[in-house]
Design a protein around this motif. Structure first.
Motif, mmCIF file in Angstrom:
data_model
loop_
_atom_site.group_PDB
_atom_site.id
_atom_site.type_symbol
_atom_site.label_atom_id
_atom_site.label_comp_id
_atom_site.label_asym_id
_atom_site.label_seq_id
_atom_site.Cartn_x
_atom_site.Cartn_y
_atom_site.Cartn_z
ATOM 1 N N TYR A 213 0.818 -1.211 0.000
ATOM 2 C CA TYR A 213 0.000 0.000 0.000
ATOM 3 C C TYR A 213 0.852 1.261 0.000
ATOM 4 O O TYR A 213 0.332 2.364 -0.170
ATOM 5 N N GLY A 214 2.163 1.126 0.194
ATOM 6 C CA GLY A 214 3.111 2.205 -0.047
ATOM 7 C C GLY A 214 3.205 3.323 0.965
ATOM 8 O O GLY A 214 3.812 4.361 0.693
ATOM 9 N N TYR A 215 2.627 3.172 2.152
ATOM 10 C CA TYR A 215 2.690 4.240 3.150
ATOM 11 C C TYR A 215 4.136 4.365 3.642
ATOM 12 O O TYR A 215 4.752 3.367 3.989
ATOM 13 N N PRO A 216 4.697 5.584 3.680
ATOM 14 C CA PRO A 216 6.080 5.752 4.157
ATOM 15 C C PRO A 216 6.238 5.213 5.586
ATOM 16 O O PRO A 216 5.455 5.549 6.483
ATOM 17 N N LEU A 217 7.232 4.372 5.780
ATOM 18 C CA LEU A 217 7.411 3.637 7.029
ATOM 19 C C LEU A 217 7.502 4.534 8.254
ATOM 20 O O LEU A 217 6.826 4.288 9.248
ATOM 21 N N GLU A 218 8.329 5.572 8.216
ATOM 22 C CA GLU A 218 8.522 6.411 9.403
ATOM 23 C C GLU A 218 7.238 7.121 9.799
ATOM 24 O O GLU A 218 6.898 7.197 10.977
ATOM 25 N N SER A 219 6.525 7.637 8.820
ATOM 26 C CA SER A 219 5.247 8.304 9.115
ATOM 27 C C SER A 219 4.222 7.311 9.650
ATOM 28 O O SER A 219 3.505 7.600 10.616
ATOM 29 N N ALA A 220 4.155 6.136 9.028
ATOM 30 C CA ALA A 220 3.172 5.129 9.440
ATOM 31 C C ALA A 220 3.426 4.646 10.863
ATOM 32 O O ALA A 220 2.479 4.486 11.640
ATOM 33 N N THR A 221 4.697 4.431 11.221
ATOM 34 C CA THR A 221 4.972 3.950 12.570
ATOM 35 C C THR A 221 4.676 5.026 13.608
ATOM 36 O O THR A 221 4.156 4.719 14.680
ATOM 37 N N ALA A 222 4.956 6.266 13.294
ATOM 38 C CA ALA A 222 4.640 7.355 14.229
ATOM 39 C C ALA A 222 3.133 7.440 14.465
ATOM 40 O O ALA A 222 2.676 7.587 15.607
ATOM 41 N N ALA B 64 12.298 1.731 12.877
ATOM 42 C CA ALA B 64 11.301 2.798 12.750
ATOM 43 C C ALA B 64 10.442 2.886 14.013
ATOM 44 O O ALA B 64 10.138 3.994 14.488
ATOM 45 N N TYR B 65 10.068 1.749 14.584
ATOM 46 C CA TYR B 65 9.312 1.768 15.838
ATOM 47 C C TYR B 65 10.164 2.291 16.985
ATOM 48 O O TYR B 65 9.669 3.037 17.835
ATOM 49 N N ASP B 66 11.430 1.935 16.996
ATOM 50 C CA ASP B 66 12.348 2.456 18.006
ATOM 51 C C ASP B 66 12.431 3.987 17.900
ATOM 52 O O ASP B 66 12.357 4.694 18.899
ATOM 53 N N SER B 67 12.529 4.491 16.679
ATOM 54 C CA SER B 67 12.568 5.951 16.466
ATOM 55 C C SER B 67 11.267 6.623 16.882
ATOM 56 O O SER B 67 11.268 7.793 17.265
ATOM 57 N N ALA B 68 10.164 5.876 16.813
ATOM 58 C CA ALA B 68 8.850 6.414 17.225
ATOM 59 C C ALA B 68 8.621 6.264 18.727
ATOM 60 O O ALA B 68 7.550 6.601 19.221
#
Length: 167
Positions: free
Chosen positions: A119-128, A159-163
């Motif tokens: 579905y192409g959602y950017p990973l960093e935005s999606a995890t936040a 990415a989850y760690d960054s969030a």
């Protein structure tokens, strides 16, 4: 408790795993395909009367052959550039999955990174968005006390760690 782990979601013995489903709740690729394969053909049969399911919404079925008791089928949005309500739909799908879990008095739920695959959602935005939506739902109260973000690869775990969610 909120945590992230590099793990195959189909192996988790939790109350419910969340399927990154398509709107027809049909077997697909990626996480969806793996969950359907592990659960057996009964899962597809159970999904048929529950479809269609619009983006942002969720449905629940038994887990069948999975170690998880239930599967919550959550339809995330496709990424169209961010100007078409994608963030709101993604937050809603996490909130609705947890609402269903609470309605069924479930305590432990595992999520994949919804919408970040085909579905192409950017990973960093999606995890936040996922972390914020889950924290908000947990703060509102209910039966769910443990949420695991089941990460398919190290990039997703990071990415989850960054969030703000540690392993």
């Amino acid at each position: 408790m909120l945590r992230a782990q590099l793990i195959d979601i189909t192996t988790l013995a939790v109350d419910a795993i969340v399927n990154a489903a398509n709107s027809e709740l049909a077997p697909g690729g990626g996480v969806c395909g793996a969950i359907h394969d592990a659960a057996g053909p009964e899962l597809e049969a159970a999904c048929v009367p529950l479809a269609p399911c619009p983006a942002g919404e969720a449905r629940i079925t038994p887990g069948f052959r999975l170690p998880a008791r239930f599967v919550i089928h959550a339809v995330g949005p496709r990424w169209w550039g961010g100007g078409f309500g994608e963030a709101e739909a993604l937050a809603a799908v996490y909130a609705n999955a947890l609402r269903i879990a609470n309605e069924h008095y479930l305590e432990s739920v595992a999520f994949p990174a919804i919408s970040t695959g085909i579905y192409g959602y950017p990973l960093e935005s999606a995890t936040a968005i996922a972390v914020t939506a889950v924290r908000n739902a947990l703060a509102a109260g209910g039966s769910v006390s443990s949420v695991l973000f089941a990460c398919f690869d190290i990039k997703t775990l990071q990415a989850y760690d960054s969030a703000g969610v540690s392993p």
